[in-house]
Design a protein around this motif. Structure first.
Motif, PDB file in Angstrom:
ATOM      1  N   TYR A 188      43.254  34.660  36.679  1.00 47.89           N
ATOM      2  CA  TYR A 188      44.116  33.714  36.993  1.00 47.89           C
ATOM      3  C   TYR A 188      44.368  32.395  35.983  1.00 47.89           C
ATOM      4  O   TYR A 188      45.753  32.149  35.835  1.00 47.89           O
ATOM      5  CB  TYR A 188      43.758  33.035  38.334  1.00 47.89           C
ATOM      6  CG  TYR A 188      44.697  31.828  38.971  1.00 47.89           C
ATOM      7  CD1 TYR A 188      45.864  32.306  39.429  1.00 47.89           C
ATOM      8  CD2 TYR A 188      44.332  30.641  38.940  1.00 47.89           C
ATOM      9  CE1 TYR A 188      46.838  31.544  40.043  1.00 47.89           C
ATOM     10  CE2 TYR A 188      45.170  29.712  39.587  1.00 47.89           C
ATOM     11  CZ  TYR A 188      46.558  30.449  40.051  1.00 47.89           C
ATOM     12  OH  TYR A 188      47.166  29.417  40.633  1.00 47.89           O
ATOM     13  N   THR A 214      39.548  24.524  37.025  1.00 48.76           N
ATOM     14  CA  THR A 214      39.273  25.790  36.453  1.00 48.76           C
ATOM     15  C   THR A 214      38.017  26.783  37.002  1.00 48.76           C
ATOM     16  O   THR A 214      38.079  27.627  36.861  1.00 48.76           O
ATOM     17  CB  THR A 214      39.218  25.699  34.840  1.00 48.76           C
ATOM     18  OG1 THR A 214      38.263  24.943  34.551  1.00 48.76           O
ATOM     19  CG2 THR A 214      40.506  25.220  34.303  1.00 48.76           C
ATOM     20  N   GLU A 215      36.923  25.768  37.642  1.00 56.72           N
ATOM     21  CA  GLU A 215      35.994  26.729  37.946  1.00 56.72           C
ATOM     22  C   GLU A 215      36.204  27.394  39.230  1.00 56.72           C
ATOM     23  O   GLU A 215      35.094  28.119  39.534  1.00 56.72           O
ATOM     24  CB  GLU A 215      34.769  25.401  37.958  1.00 56.72           C
ATOM     25  CG  GLU A 215      34.363  24.953  36.639  1.00 56.72           C
ATOM     26  CD  GLU A 215      33.138  24.098  36.595  1.00 56.72           C
ATOM     27  OE1 GLU A 215      32.641  23.805  37.830  1.00 56.72           O
ATOM     28  OE2 GLU A 215      32.777  23.562  35.798  1.00 56.72           O
ATOM     29  N   ARG A 216      37.125  26.894  39.961  1.00 55.30           N
ATOM     30  CA  ARG A 216      37.265  27.533  41.430  1.00 55.30           C
ATOM     31  C   ARG A 216      38.021  28.744  41.011  1.00 55.30           C
ATOM     32  O   ARG A 216      37.858  29.711  42.317  1.00 55.30           O
ATOM     33  CB  ARG A 216      38.274  26.647  42.205  1.00 55.30           C
ATOM     34  CG  ARG A 216      37.426  25.712  43.059  1.00 55.30           C
ATOM     35  CD  ARG A 216      38.413  25.030  43.755  1.00 55.30           C
ATOM     36  NE  ARG A 216      39.024  25.865  44.850  1.00 55.30           N
ATOM     37  CZ  ARG A 216      40.025  25.213  45.566  1.00 55.30           C
ATOM     38  NH1 ARG A 216      40.743  24.016  45.491  1.00 55.30           N
ATOM     39  NH2 ARG A 216      40.578  26.142  46.717  1.00 55.30           N
ATOM     40  N   TYR A 217      38.685  29.195  39.895  1.00 53.98           N
ATOM     41  CA  TYR A 217      39.475  30.162  39.719  1.00 53.98           C
ATOM     42  C   TYR A 217      38.929  31.502  38.941  1.00 53.98           C
ATOM     43  O   TYR A 217      38.325  31.124  38.041  1.00 53.98           O
ATOM     44  CB  TYR A 217      40.814  29.857  39.515  1.00 53.98           C
ATOM     45  CG  TYR A 217      41.607  28.951  40.683  1.00 53.98           C
ATOM     46  CD1 TYR A 217      42.153  29.524  41.817  1.00 53.98           C
ATOM     47  CD2 TYR A 217      41.492  27.709  40.194  1.00 53.98           C
ATOM     48  CE1 TYR A 217      42.807  28.703  42.696  1.00 53.98           C
ATOM     49  CE2 TYR A 217      42.255  26.861  41.102  1.00 53.98           C
ATOM     50  CZ  TYR A 217      42.770  27.373  42.351  1.00 53.98           C
ATOM     51  OH  TYR A 217      43.288  26.417  43.340  1.00 53.98           O
ATOM     52  N   PRO A 218      39.286  32.636  39.210  1.00 56.17           N
ATOM     53  CA  PRO A 218      38.754  33.616  38.313  1.00 56.17           C
ATOM     54  C   PRO A 218      39.673  33.178  37.144  1.00 56.17           C
ATOM     55  O   PRO A 218      40.663  32.954  36.919  1.00 56.17           O
ATOM     56  CB  PRO A 218      39.109  34.887  38.877  1.00 56.17           C
ATOM     57  CG  PRO A 218      40.041  34.662  40.100  1.00 56.17           C
ATOM     58  CD  PRO A 218      39.940  33.299  40.320  1.00 56.17           C
ATOM     59  N   MET A 219      38.798  34.126  35.878  1.00 57.97           N
ATOM     60  CA  MET A 219      39.339  34.105  34.579  1.00 57.97           C
ATOM     61  C   MET A 219      40.847  34.546  34.478  1.00 57.97           C
ATOM     62  O   MET A 219      41.626  34.049  33.667  1.00 57.97           O
ATOM     63  CB  MET A 219      38.434  34.701  33.556  1.00 57.97           C
ATOM     64  CG  MET A 219      38.861  34.485  32.076  1.00 57.97           C
ATOM     65  SD  MET A 219      38.798  32.647  31.518  1.00 57.97           S
ATOM     66  CE  MET A 219      37.221  32.506  31.504  1.00 57.97           C
TER      67      MET A 219
END
Length: 69
Positions: A51, A44-49
């Motif tokens: 997404y 979850t830290e890799r993607y924008p909120m």
């Protein structure tokens, strides 16, 4: 437990009450299922909120409500 203290302070500033109900409550069970079946499998830290929100929306509206037993 600095994180827990900060969380409780954040709740207090919003006049919110932390849920302290026992096991077997439907909402707590649902969120545990959501995390286990979907969120823990995604970085979850890799993607924008936006997404991550779309992943959660699709999980609930398409899978959880329509296909899951």
């Amino acid at each position: 437990m600095i994180e827990g203290h900060a969380f409780r302070e954040s709740l207090a500033t919003r006049d919110a009450i932390q849920s302290m109900s026992g096991t077997g409550r439907c909402y707590e069970c649902f969120f545990a299922t959501l995390k286990k079946e979907k969120l823990y499998k995604v970085d979850t830290e890799r993607y924008p909120m936006a997404y991550i929100k779309s992943i959660i929306f699709r999980y609930i509206m398409v899978y959880y409500n329509r296909r899951r037993i």
